[in-house]
Design a protein around this motif. Structure first.
Motif, PDB file in Angstrom:
ATOM      1  N   GLU A   1       0.854  -1.188   0.000  1.00  0.00           N
ATOM      2  CA  GLU A   1       0.000   0.000   0.000  1.00  0.00           C
ATOM      3  C   GLU A   1       0.887   1.234   0.000  1.00  0.00           C
ATOM      4  N   LEU A   2       0.635   2.124  -0.955  1.00  0.00           N
ATOM      5  CA  LEU A   2       1.435   3.334  -1.098  1.00  0.00           C
ATOM      6  C   LEU A   2       0.699   4.579  -0.615  1.00  0.00           C
ATOM      7  N   GLY A   3      -0.621   4.517  -0.583  1.00  0.00           N
ATOM      8  CA  GLY A   3      -1.393   5.678  -0.158  1.00  0.00           C
ATOM      9  C   GLY A   3      -2.881   5.428  -0.275  1.00  0.00           C
ATOM     10  N   HIS A   4      -3.648   6.424   0.142  1.00  0.00           N
ATOM     11  CA  HIS A   4      -5.107   6.319   0.158  1.00  0.00           C
ATOM     12  C   HIS A   4      -5.729   7.666  -0.179  1.00  0.00           C
ATOM     13  N   THR A   5      -6.928   7.627  -0.737  1.00  0.00           N
ATOM     14  CA  THR A   5      -7.758   8.818  -0.892  1.00  0.00           C
ATOM     15  C   THR A   5      -9.035   8.549  -0.114  1.00  0.00           C
ATOM     16  N   LEU A   6      -9.303   9.408   0.844  1.00  0.00           N
ATOM     17  CA  LEU A   6     -10.456   9.226   1.730  1.00  0.00           C
ATOM     18  C   LEU A   6     -11.231  10.535   1.814  1.00  0.00           C
ATOM     19  N   PRO A   7     -12.490  10.561   1.437  1.00  0.00           N
ATOM     20  CA  PRO A   7     -13.224   9.468   0.797  1.00  0.00           C
ATOM     21  C   PRO A   7     -12.845   9.337  -0.674  1.00  0.00           C
TER      22      PRO A   7
END
Length: 157
Positions: free
Chosen positions: A119-125
């Motif tokens: 996992e390199l990153g997230h966009t939330l939401p």
């Protein structure tokens, strides 16, 4: 979990349990390439490896056999091999109460594309279309019900 999904017709990739390289090769031939091999008791994509051919499968099977589970979890002699689905990955947070599943948030995940799935990153939401959100909610609800994650009392009324 996979067996519960299969029995309740929740959507899942083709998969099989394997215990050695011979069973991995047999099941990979049925599932096709590319495919994914992974331990059954890890987290955070640890030990999840993509195989594009039988040579990679042999190398990756040896690698996944060497991984030690974290936090004192007992090492398993079973692994999953499954169909590789080239799609966007999301993480879903939900709550179930009185037979109703409520989606709290949908997170878009960014993972490495080097055969490992860090996992390199997230966009939330996640910024997704309404139709995608509806489909995700439908599948998550189906999965939770297949696993029995709801309050039975409300459903029996």
């Amino acid at each position: 979990m996979r067996e519960s999904f299969r029995q309740k017709n929740a959507p899942i990739p083709k998969y099989a349990l394997i215990s050695n390289i011979d069973s991995a090769k047999i099941e990979a031939a049925k599932i096709g390439y590319p495919n994914i091999i992974k331990p059954i008791n890890m987290a955070g994509s640890r030990g999840v490896l993509r195989n594009d051919n039988v040579i990679e499968l042999e190398r990756n099977f040896r690698e996944v056999c060497e991984i030690t589970p974290p936090f004192g979890v007992k090492k398993s002699s079973l692994f999953l091999i499954e169909e590789y689905l080239e799609r966007q990955e999301y993480s879903i947070e939900s709550i179930s109460f009185n037979g109703v599943v409520s989606i709290i948030t949908i997170t878009k995940k960014y993972v490495s594309n080097n055969g490992y799935f860090f996992e390199l990153g997230h966009t939330l939401p996640a910024n997704i279309l309404l139709q995608q959100k509806i489909e995700i909610e439908k599948v998550v609800t189906q999965a939770l019900f297949a696993l029995g994650i709801y309050t039975q009392r409300q459903l029996e009324r």
